[in-house]
Design an enzyme around this catalytic site. Structure first.
Site, PDB file in Angstrom:
ATOM      1  N   VAL A  11       0.830  -1.212   0.000  1.00 39.18           N
ATOM      2  CA  VAL A  11       0.000   0.000   0.000  1.00 39.18           C
ATOM      3  C   VAL A  11       0.864   1.262   0.000  1.00 39.18           C
ATOM      4  CG1 VAL A  11      -1.573   1.353   1.442  1.00 39.18           C
ATOM      5  CG2 VAL A  11      -2.049  -1.040   0.992  1.00 39.18           C
ATOM      6  N   LYS A  35      14.975  -3.523   2.576  1.00 38.52           N
ATOM      7  CA  LYS A  35      13.951  -3.062   1.634  1.00 38.52           C
ATOM      8  C   LYS A  35      14.283  -1.655   1.132  1.00 38.52           C
ATOM      9  CE  LYS A  35       9.385  -4.578   2.316  1.00 38.52           C
ATOM     10  NZ  LYS A  35       8.063  -4.485   2.955  1.00 38.52           N
ATOM     11  N   GLU A 149      -7.484   2.572   2.386  1.00 37.92           N
ATOM     12  CA  GLU A 149      -7.092   2.273   1.007  1.00 37.92           C
ATOM     13  C   GLU A 149      -7.885   1.077   0.478  1.00 37.92           C
ATOM     14  OE1 GLU A 149      -5.200   3.981  -1.187  1.00 37.92           O
ATOM     15  OE2 GLU A 149      -6.107   2.434  -2.427  1.00 37.92           O
ATOM     16  N   LEU A 151      -7.197  -0.329  -2.747  1.00 37.64           N
ATOM     17  CA  LEU A 151      -6.561  -0.965  -3.916  1.00 37.64           C
ATOM     18  C   LEU A 151      -6.505  -2.486  -3.756  1.00 37.64           C
ATOM     19  CD1 LEU A 151      -3.474  -1.977  -3.064  1.00 37.64           C
ATOM     20  CD2 LEU A 151      -2.990   0.449  -3.230  1.00 37.64           C
ATOM     21  N   LYS A 205     -14.090   0.638   5.646  1.00 38.81           N
ATOM     22  CA  LYS A 205     -13.103  -0.292   5.068  1.00 38.81           C
ATOM     23  C   LYS A 205     -13.405  -1.742   5.485  1.00 38.81           C
ATOM     24  CE  LYS A 205      -9.457  -2.036   3.250  1.00 38.81           C
ATOM     25  NZ  LYS A 205      -9.305  -2.206   1.819  1.00 38.81           N
ATOM     26  N   PHE A 250     -16.806 -10.882  -7.476  1.00 47.28           N
ATOM     27  CA  PHE A 250     -16.568 -11.633  -6.232  1.00 47.28           C
ATOM     28  C   PHE A 250     -17.602 -12.740  -6.018  1.00 47.28           C
ATOM     29  CE2 PHE A 250     -13.927  -8.033  -5.841  1.00 47.28           C
ATOM     30  CZ  PHE A 250     -12.869  -8.425  -5.045  1.00 47.28           C
ATOM     31  N   GLY A 254     -14.403 -21.291  -5.487  1.00 50.91           N
ATOM     32  CA  GLY A 254     -12.993 -21.706  -5.519  1.00 50.91           C
ATOM     33  C   GLY A 254     -12.594 -22.327  -4.208  1.00 50.91           C
ATOM     34  N   CYS A 261      -5.571  -9.262   3.501  1.00 48.07           N
ATOM     35  CA  CYS A 261      -6.667  -8.379   3.927  1.00 48.07           C
ATOM     36  C   CYS A 261      -7.926  -9.120   4.364  1.00 48.07           C
ATOM     37  CB  CYS A 261      -7.005  -7.399   2.810  1.00 48.07           C
ATOM     38  SG  CYS A 261      -5.665  -6.227   2.531  1.00 48.07           S
ATOM     39  N   LYS A 322      -3.676 -14.948  -5.037  1.00 42.41           N
ATOM     40  CA  LYS A 322      -4.440 -14.697  -6.262  1.00 42.41           C
ATOM     41  C   LYS A 322      -3.446 -14.400  -7.370  1.00 42.41           C
ATOM     42  CE  LYS A 322      -5.358  -9.768  -5.752  1.00 42.41           C
ATOM     43  NZ  LYS A 322      -6.376  -8.753  -5.849  1.00 42.41           N
TER      44      LYS A 322
HETATM   45  P1  NAD Z   1       3.105  -4.620   4.228  1.00 41.29           P
HETATM   46  O1  NAD Z   1       3.376  -5.535   5.350  1.00 41.29           O
HETATM   47  O2  NAD Z   1       3.371  -5.057   2.836  1.00 41.29           O
HETATM   48  O3  NAD Z   1       3.914  -3.249   4.437  1.00 41.29           O
HETATM   49  C1  NAD Z   1       4.045  -2.572   5.652  1.00 41.29           C
HETATM   50  C2  NAD Z   1       5.444  -1.949   5.680  1.00 41.29           C
HETATM   51  O4  NAD Z   1       5.537  -1.050   6.768  1.00 41.29           O
HETATM   52  C3  NAD Z   1       6.557  -2.977   5.863  1.00 41.29           C
HETATM   53  O5  NAD Z   1       7.511  -2.819   4.831  1.00 41.29           O
HETATM   54  C4  NAD Z   1       7.150  -2.623   7.239  1.00 41.29           C
HETATM   55  O6  NAD Z   1       8.540  -2.877   7.324  1.00 41.29           O
HETATM   56  C5  NAD Z   1       6.841  -1.136   7.311  1.00 41.29           C
HETATM   57  N1  NAD Z   1       6.816  -0.563   8.674  1.00 41.29           N
HETATM   58  C6  NAD Z   1       6.219  -1.070   9.775  1.00 41.29           C
HETATM   59  N2  NAD Z   1       6.386  -0.231  10.821  1.00 41.29           N
HETATM   60  C7  NAD Z   1       7.099   0.835  10.373  1.00 41.29           C
HETATM   61  C8  NAD Z   1       7.604   2.030  10.958  1.00 41.29           C
HETATM   62  N3  NAD Z   1       7.369   2.316  12.246  1.00 41.29           N
HETATM   63  N4  NAD Z   1       8.298   2.878  10.182  1.00 41.29           N
HETATM   64  C9  NAD Z   1       8.531   2.615   8.892  1.00 41.29           C
HETATM   65  N5  NAD Z   1       8.084   1.481   8.266  1.00 41.29           N
HETATM   66  C10 NAD Z   1       7.384   0.621   8.986  1.00 41.29           C
HETATM   67  O7  NAD Z   1       1.602  -4.177   4.401  1.00 41.29           O
HETATM   68  P2  NAD Z   1       0.563  -3.754   3.239  1.00 41.29           P
HETATM   69  O8  NAD Z   1       0.067  -4.944   2.530  1.00 41.29           O
HETATM   70  O9  NAD Z   1       1.135  -2.627   2.470  1.00 41.29           O
HETATM   71  O10 NAD Z   1      -0.642  -3.228   4.157  1.00 41.29           O
HETATM   72  C11 NAD Z   1      -0.530  -2.040   4.910  1.00 41.29           C
HETATM   73  C12 NAD Z   1      -1.902  -1.709   5.462  1.00 41.29           C
HETATM   74  O11 NAD Z   1      -2.802  -1.420   4.393  1.00 41.29           O
HETATM   75  C13 NAD Z   1      -2.565  -2.821   6.271  1.00 41.29           C
HETATM   76  O12 NAD Z   1      -3.313  -2.253   7.306  1.00 41.29           O
HETATM   77  C14 NAD Z   1      -3.478  -3.488   5.267  1.00 41.29           C
HETATM   78  O13 NAD Z   1      -4.584  -4.101   5.867  1.00 41.29           O
HETATM   79  C15 NAD Z   1      -3.931  -2.281   4.452  1.00 41.29           C
HETATM   80  N6  NAD Z   1      -4.328  -2.606   3.078  1.00 41.29           N
HETATM   81  C16 NAD Z   1      -3.625  -3.514   2.358  1.00 41.29           C
HETATM   82  C17 NAD Z   1      -3.988  -3.782   1.048  1.00 41.29           C
HETATM   83  C18 NAD Z   1      -3.234  -4.802   0.231  1.00 41.29           C
HETATM   84  O14 NAD Z   1      -3.749  -5.199  -0.805  1.00 41.29           O
HETATM   85  N7  NAD Z   1      -2.060  -5.237   0.641  1.00 41.29           N
HETATM   86  C19 NAD Z   1      -5.077  -3.112   0.477  1.00 41.29           C
HETATM   87  C20 NAD Z   1      -5.754  -2.175   1.220  1.00 41.29           C
HETATM   88  C21 NAD Z   1      -5.363  -1.921   2.534  1.00 41.29           C
END
Ligand code: NAD
Length: 434
Positions: A11, A35, A149, A151, A205, A250, A254, A261, A322
């Site tokens: 995200v 990273k 978010e 996405l 959300k 949706f 499957g 999420c 997926k």
């Molecule tokens: P992710 O685990 O891929 O990324 C989170 C990142 O944050 C990691 O790289 C981690 O190292 C970093 N991080 C954690 N604490 C930190 C800090 N204090 N300072 C700096 N960096 C830090 O997570 P994601 O999939 O991107 O999801 C993030 C949020 O968005 C979640 O709450 C998730 O539910 C929500 N979300 C995800 C999606 C999706 O499709 N992945 C879609 C919508 C919403």
């Protein structure tokens, strides 16, 4: 606008890149040094279609900056987004440790007047907690906005650039104007920027994800009935989804939903209800059906071999939760493969993007990884399709049949036509089809 994003995961990085693409200068603060190093070298640390090109373009244009240093990252930001992970805790609630830590790190170093926006998916009341941390450390009011978010991994750039709507939870008029300006370039097709209270925004959300997950569990439950009653769920879903009040999205049967999420968000909304003394029955059933669906599929595989998979090699197509992603968090493939291994079988798997991530979880002697679907099927007792990558949809079935020890296919996504496969001499097991 000068923006900062805390967390460069799926995200955070997609949001940062899409904000930068519109001319904003975005500093990404990521606590993981490995990273960050990759990002500073212009490399995207995960697979998301189209992201690498867009990210590197904006990076070399100087609109994307990557750092591990919060102070450096937020120093000129007008809006600081928090996009850190909120995984499931042991009781199903969202683990807010990274959210709290991010708020505490931002507090002493953020510029006066900067808005803090929570993009992570967080339980109702979390923005209040973030506000308390920030004001407690700074001894001055800080405006905290909820901006969940929506996405989807695999289509993330498009979803961000052309959102169905943007949800902004705030009562602050200055924040409303800033968010309106920030998102104006993404809502040119008339999509709305919906302003609401922070609590409503946070819940929107969870309600959205739970509803989508519920549709998947609904059609999966109908697929169970189809198998028992002699109907075909592929016909039923078309019939049901053709109703304009329902739609086709949706509604694909499957092996159940997975990913980072839906599973955790459904569990979190159940917990949110429980905390209020409410028994939220639909999310609970959604979660139950999802578990049952994986188990039923696995049972079909194991029972086909008389409950003994010793000496059997099972080819697995697809590991990601997926297609179009390398994400294996809570992926059905993980549970299904574990069950096959526990029943004594060996597995040879192939996925176009998720092998490295899967290897970190499924690193067993009886588990092999191959370079293609055909290599995975070589001498296999059965092929199990778990992720519907396009390249699995129309393989050379004659070649597969010649390679396999026994031509048996378990199609966990109903991507094949049972009639055609049977005519080619395959034994076929789908979901809710005969
Ligand atoms: P992710 O685990 O891929 O990324 C989170 C990142 O944050 C990691 O790289 C981690 O190292 C970093 N991080 C954690 N604490 C930190 C800090 N204090 N300072 C700096 N960096 C830090 O997570 P994601 O999939 O991107 O999801 C993030 C949020 O968005 C979640 O709450 C998730 O539910 C929500 N979300 C995800 C999606 C999706 O499709 N992945 C879609 C919508 C919403």
């Amino acid at each position: 606008m000068r923006l900062s994003i805390i967390g460069s995961g799926y995200v955070g990085l997609v949001s940062a890149t899409c904000f930068a693409e519109m001319g904003n200068i975005v500093s990404c603060v990521e606590k993981d040094p490995a990273k960050t190093k990759k990002l500073q070298n212009g490399t995207v640390p995960f697979y998301e279609p189209g992201l690498a090109e867009l990210m590197t373009h904006n990076f070399y244009e100087g609109r994307l900056i990557f750092t591990t240093d919060v102070k450096e990252g937020v120093k000129e930001a007008e809006v600081i987004f928090i996009a850190v992970g909120t995984p499931s805790d042991h009781d199903g609630s969202a683990d807010l440790r990274d959210i709290r830590a991010a708020a505490a790190e931002i507090a002493p170093v953020s510029p006066r007047g900067a808005i803090v926006a929570v993009k992570s998916t967080v339980p109702v009341g979390t923005c209040d907690i973030v506000e308390k941390i920030l004001t407690g450390i700074r001894h001055e009011p800080v405006c905290v906005v909820s901006n969940p978010e929506f996405l989807k991994e695999g289509n993330a750039i498009r979803d961000f650039m052309y959102p169905d709507r943007v949800i902004v939870g705030t009562a602050d008029e200055r924040a409303k104007q800033i968010f309106f300006d920030l998102f104006a370039p993404y809502t040119k097709r008339g999509q709305s920027i919906v302003f609401m209270s922070r609590r409503s925004s946070e819940l929107t959300k969870y309600a959205s994800n739970t509803y989508l997950a519920m549709r998947i569990s609904f059609i999966n439950e109908i697929s169970m009935l189809c198998e028992a009653i002699g109907a075909n769920v592929e016909e039923v879903r078309i019939g049901v989804g053709s109703d304009s009040r329902i739609g086709q999205h949706f509604l694909f049967p499957g092996v159940g939903y997975g990913g980072s999420c839906f599973p955790k968000d459904v569990r979190a909304i159940i917990k949110m209800g429980r905390d209020q003394g409410l028994d939220l029955r639909l999310p609970k059933s959604t979660d139950d059906v999802n578990k049952i669906q994986r188990e039923r599929f696995t049972k079909k595989i194991i029972e086909r071999f008389s409950c003994d998979l010793k000496g059997r090699l099972i080819a697995v197509a697809g590991l990601a939760f997926k297609p179009q992603t390398d994400d294996v968090r809570e992926a059905p493939a993980i549970d299904i493969i574990r069950a096959i291994l526990n029943a004594g079988g060996a597995v040879r798997a192939f996925d176009p993007a998720a092998m490295e991530n899967a290897r970190a979880i499924l690193n067993f002697r009886a588990m092999q990884y191959s370079k293609s679907l055909y290599e995975a099927c070589d001498n296999a007792d059965a092929l199990v399709v778990i992720t519907e990558w396009n390249e699995f949809r129309r393989p050379d079935f004659d070649r597969l049949k010649a390679l396999m020890k026994t031509p048996i296919i378990f199609d966990g996504r109903n991507i094949y036509n049972p009639r055609i496969l049977k005519s080619k001499g395959f034994e076929y097991f789908g979901i809710g089809v005969h």
